[in-house]
Design a protein around this motif. Structure first.
Motif, PDB file in Angstrom:
ATOM      1  N   ILE A   4      47.429 107.729  77.882  1.00 11.80           N
ATOM      2  CA  ILE A   4      46.415 106.817  77.351  1.00 11.80           C
ATOM      3  C   ILE A   4      45.525 107.561  76.357  1.00 11.80           C
ATOM      4  O   ILE A   4      45.222 107.061  75.268  1.00 11.80           O
ATOM      5  CB  ILE A   4      45.557 106.218  78.481  1.00 11.80           C
ATOM      6  N   ALA A   5      45.093 108.769  76.747  1.00  8.99           N
ATOM      7  CA  ALA A   5      44.219 109.553  75.874  1.00  8.99           C
ATOM      8  C   ALA A   5      44.878 109.835  74.526  1.00  8.99           C
ATOM      9  O   ALA A   5      44.235 109.764  73.477  1.00  8.99           O
ATOM     10  CB  ALA A   5      43.842 110.866  76.562  1.00  8.99           C
ATOM     11  N   THR A   6      46.171 110.128  74.548  1.00  6.01           N
ATOM     12  CA  THR A   6      46.888 110.417  73.307  1.00  6.01           C
ATOM     13  C   THR A   6      46.928 109.197  72.396  1.00  6.01           C
ATOM     14  O   THR A   6      46.654 109.275  71.193  1.00  6.01           O
ATOM     15  CB  THR A   6      48.320 110.886  73.616  1.00  6.01           C
ATOM     16  N   VAL A   7      47.273 108.042  72.963  1.00 10.55           N
ATOM     17  CA  VAL A   7      47.344 106.817  72.174  1.00 10.55           C
ATOM     18  C   VAL A   7      45.964 106.437  71.642  1.00 10.55           C
ATOM     19  O   VAL A   7      45.813 106.035  70.475  1.00 10.55           O
ATOM     20  CB  VAL A   7      47.945 105.683  73.027  1.00 10.55           C
ATOM     21  N   PHE A   8      44.939 106.567  72.469  1.00 11.77           N
ATOM     22  CA  PHE A   8      43.587 106.228  72.026  1.00 11.77           C
ATOM     23  C   PHE A   8      43.138 107.160  70.910  1.00 11.77           C
ATOM     24  O   PHE A   8      42.546 106.721  69.913  1.00 11.77           O
ATOM     25  CB  PHE A   8      42.611 106.288  73.199  1.00 11.77           C
ATOM     26  N   ALA A   9      43.407 108.459  71.057  1.00 12.27           N
ATOM     27  CA  ALA A   9      43.003 109.414  70.022  1.00 12.27           C
ATOM     28  C   ALA A   9      43.677 109.096  68.693  1.00 12.27           C
ATOM     29  O   ALA A   9      43.061 109.214  67.621  1.00 12.27           O
ATOM     30  CB  ALA A   9      43.336 110.838  70.454  1.00 12.27           C
ATOM     31  N   ARG A  10      44.923 108.696  68.742  1.00 16.53           N
ATOM     32  CA  ARG A  10      45.610 108.320  67.497  1.00 16.53           C
ATOM     33  C   ARG A  10      44.904 107.145  66.826  1.00 16.53           C
ATOM     34  O   ARG A  10      44.780 107.097  65.594  1.00 16.53           O
ATOM     35  CB  ARG A  10      47.069 107.964  67.790  1.00 16.53           C
ATOM     36  N   MET A  11      44.442 106.190  67.621  1.00 20.81           N
ATOM     37  CA  MET A  11      43.762 105.034  67.033  1.00 20.81           C
ATOM     38  C   MET A  11      42.379 105.415  66.527  1.00 20.81           C
ATOM     39  O   MET A  11      41.939 104.900  65.486  1.00 20.81           O
ATOM     40  CB  MET A  11      43.709 103.897  68.049  1.00 20.81           C
ATOM     41  N   TRP A  12      41.685 106.335  67.210  1.00 21.19           N
ATOM     42  CA  TRP A  12      40.409 106.817  66.668  1.00 21.19           C
ATOM     43  C   TRP A  12      40.640 107.408  65.282  1.00 21.19           C
ATOM     44  O   TRP A  12      39.864 107.181  64.353  1.00 21.19           O
ATOM     45  CB  TRP A  12      39.807 107.878  67.568  1.00 21.19           C
ATOM     46  N   GLU A  13      41.725 108.176  65.171  1.00 18.58           N
ATOM     47  CA  GLU A  13      42.016 108.855  63.897  1.00 18.58           C
ATOM     48  C   GLU A  13      42.411 107.865  62.805  1.00 18.58           C
ATOM     49  O   GLU A  13      42.217 108.134  61.614  1.00 18.58           O
ATOM     50  CB  GLU A  13      43.118 109.897  64.137  1.00 18.58           C
ATOM     51  N   GLN A  14      42.931 106.710  63.195  1.00 17.68           N
ATOM     52  CA  GLN A  14      43.286 105.693  62.206  1.00 17.68           C
ATOM     53  C   GLN A  14      42.055 105.053  61.565  1.00 17.68           C
ATOM     54  O   GLN A  14      42.176 104.359  60.548  1.00 17.68           O
ATOM     55  CB  GLN A  14      44.165 104.606  62.846  1.00 17.68           C
ATOM     56  N   THR A  15      40.880 105.284  62.129  1.00 22.09           N
ATOM     57  CA  THR A  15      39.654 104.766  61.507  1.00 22.09           C
ATOM     58  C   THR A  15      39.217 105.633  60.339  1.00 22.09           C
ATOM     59  O   THR A  15      38.242 105.304  59.652  1.00 22.09           O
ATOM     60  CB  THR A  15      38.504 104.687  62.528  1.00 22.09           C
ATOM     61  N   GLY A  16      39.898 106.763  60.132  1.00 26.97           N
ATOM     62  CA  GLY A  16      39.536 107.674  59.048  1.00 26.97           C
ATOM     63  C   GLY A  16      38.658 108.822  59.490  1.00 26.97           C
ATOM     64  O   GLY A  16      38.259 109.659  58.681  1.00 26.97           O
ATOM     65  N   VAL A  17      38.350 108.885  60.805  1.00 31.03           N
ATOM     66  CA  VAL A  17      37.524 109.964  61.341  1.00 31.03           C
ATOM     67  C   VAL A  17      38.443 111.019  61.945  1.00 31.03           C
ATOM     68  O   VAL A  17      39.137 110.756  62.919  1.00 31.03           O
ATOM     69  CB  VAL A  17      36.551 109.436  62.414  1.00 31.03           C
ATOM     70  N   ALA A  43      48.196  93.031  68.466  1.00 32.90           N
ATOM     71  CA  ALA A  43      49.003  93.622  67.403  1.00 32.90           C
ATOM     72  C   ALA A  43      49.320  95.069  67.747  1.00 32.90           C
ATOM     73  O   ALA A  43      48.437  95.813  68.198  1.00 32.90           O
ATOM     74  CB  ALA A  43      48.258  93.555  66.075  1.00 32.90           C
ATOM     75  N   ILE A  44      50.555  95.478  67.567  1.00 30.85           N
ATOM     76  CA  ILE A  44      50.942  96.885  67.745  1.00 30.85           C
ATOM     77  C   ILE A  44      50.517  97.634  66.492  1.00 30.85           C
ATOM     78  O   ILE A  44      50.961  97.308  65.386  1.00 30.85           O
ATOM     79  CB  ILE A  44      52.457  97.041  67.954  1.00 30.85           C
ATOM     80  N   VAL A  45      49.645  98.648  66.645  1.00 30.57           N
ATOM     81  CA  VAL A  45      49.120  99.355  65.479  1.00 30.57           C
ATOM     82  C   VAL A  45      49.543 100.817  65.417  1.00 30.57           C
ATOM     83  O   VAL A  45      49.358 101.472  64.394  1.00 30.57           O
ATOM     84  CB  VAL A  45      47.575  99.251  65.426  1.00 30.57           C
ATOM     85  N   THR A  46      50.114 101.349  66.498  1.00 30.47           N
ATOM     86  CA  THR A  46      50.651 102.708  66.462  1.00 30.47           C
ATOM     87  C   THR A  46      51.824 102.811  67.429  1.00 30.47           C
ATOM     88  O   THR A  46      51.746 102.324  68.561  1.00 30.47           O
ATOM     89  CB  THR A  46      49.586 103.776  66.785  1.00 30.47           C
TER      90      THR A  46
END
Length: 400
Positions: free
Chosen positions: A138-151, A381-384
């Motif tokens: 879960i942490a890995t998937v969440f971190a990828r989505m945090w990074e998709q915000t440009g941060v 929606a699947i985003v990653t």
């Protein structure tokens, strides 16, 4: 050649009533639709008639334990299936372990499954088996989505409760920190709280104090909506909220409070995705696809498909396979051994109990998704799909 039929029983503990009842719907639906295929199993040259016995957990651990006792003593179950409930699921598994009946369960991070039963990773249970994902996944998937915000290196506020789930998410070895720190993110604990929450202004204050514009949580829909509303009232708007647990379901399904729906629609919550109509898997029983199953559920119930639908189906597939392949399906120990040695493809993907991250566990891979508001309500929606390249991406991550 002996072809005389003998009777086998699949026991099921499901939340038919109580607060977890919405989470029990996928399992009861799957049992109903698969009933014709569960009338018998063929094991070698013998055909065995099958009875499915369902008992209500009443969304309560004590009632769940009694349900297992009834399944064993009265229904003479050869295997027990269950899913849902951070307290109820472990109660079912523990009761099965004590009574010596094989148990299959799902929809619970494997670390929580192990720790809630007083064990640590590496411990081997004799009778109880589980398939799911890990907190680290879960942490890995969440971190990828945090990074998709440009941060690239985010400061993330953690809205975690004071119960088992929150404690494990904070765990220095098994929780979020080892994964997210290695990726350069900083976690800020916003402070534990008791469910259901009545006031989260203290947590909002810590979010402001630490400059966290991303929030991660495992809150209920109502508690997350309360936090989001109080943050907005304080002039704060998280750039992204990632939330596991209840928010893997559409928020319209888990609560009837209209204000919660509006608040969470505005929040654009991102979550983990373990099953969807777009997953390219098929049932080992009849070849049903994920899209077929989701469409049938929507047609038959008039409600949105739910992620646990695929896992409920895989539970039944696994029980059927174990009874079909056990050396003696009337012997509970042989059924347990059949589960332990299983590696096969299901509508939820490949389940492999021989290669799990710890004994008794088959690991599921995760995608990342976000709830996008549409004309018919929330759409996931699947985003990653970095760990599930076979699952198509169906939308872009939309920061608020």
């Amino acid at each position: 050649m002996n072809t005389t039929p003998s009777q086998l029983t699949i026991g099921v503990v499901a939340p038919l009533t109580g607060r977890l009842a919405p989470l029990g719907k996928p399992l009861t639906y799957v049992l109903k639709t698969l009933a014709p295929q569960l009338e018998h199993v063929r094991n070698g040259s013998r055909r065995h008639d099958v009875t499915v016995a369902v008992r209500d957990s009443r969304s309560d651990p004590a009632a769940a334990r009694q349900a297992v006792r009834d399944l064993v003593a009265t229904d003479e179950a050869h295997v027990v299936l269950t899913m849902a409930g951070t307290q109820v699921l472990p109660a079912v598994a523990d009761a099965c372990e004590e009574l010596g009946v094989p148990c299959l369960s799902t929809t619970f991070p494997w670390q929580a499954y192990v720790h809630s039963r007083g064990a640590t990773p590496g411990h081997s249970f004799q009778w109880t088996y589980h398939f799911a994902w890990g907190l680290d996944d879960i942490a890995t998937v969440f971190a990828r989505m945090w990074e998709q915000t440009g941060v690239r290196h985010a400061t993330v506020g953690c809205l975690w409760n004071d119960e088992l789930q929150g404690g494990l998410l904070r765990h220095e070895e098994y929780g979020f920190a080892p994964v997210t720190s290695a990726r350069g993110h900083t976690l800020v604990d916003l402070g534990s709280y008791r469910e259901p929450a009545t006031d989260l202004q203290e947590q909002v204050g810590r979010m402001r104090e630490h400059g966290a514009d991303i929030v991660t949580s495992a809150a209920t829909a109502a508690d997350l909506a309360l936090f989001h509303r109080q943050a907005r009232q304080a002039g704060l708007r998280p750039r992204l909220i990632t939330c596991s647990r209840w928010l893997t379901y559409p928020h319209t399904h888990t609560t009837s409070v209209p204000g919660v729906h509006a608040e969470l629609a505005d929040a654009r919550v991102a979550t983990l995705v373990y099953w969807s109509p777009g997953h390219p898997y098929r049932s080992s029983l009849d070849g049903t696809t994920c899209a077929d199953l989701a469409h049938a559920y929507q047609q038959d119930t008039g409600e949105s498909w739910l992620q646990p639908l695929g896992l409920a189906h895989a539970l039944v597939e696994t029980a059927h396979r174990a009874l079909s392949t056990a050396d003696d399906p009337t012997d509970r120990a042989a059924v347990a051994r059949a589960i332990a040695g299983s590696t096969f493809s299901t509508i939820a993907g490949t389940l492999d109990w021989k290669q799990g991250p710890t004994p008794n566990i088959a690991l599921l891979r995760l995608s990342g998704g976000q709830w996008h508001q549409g004309p018919k309500g929330p759409r996931l929606a699947i985003v990653t799909n970095a760990d599930t390249p076979e699952v198509p991406v169906t939308g872009e991550l939309l920061p608020t």
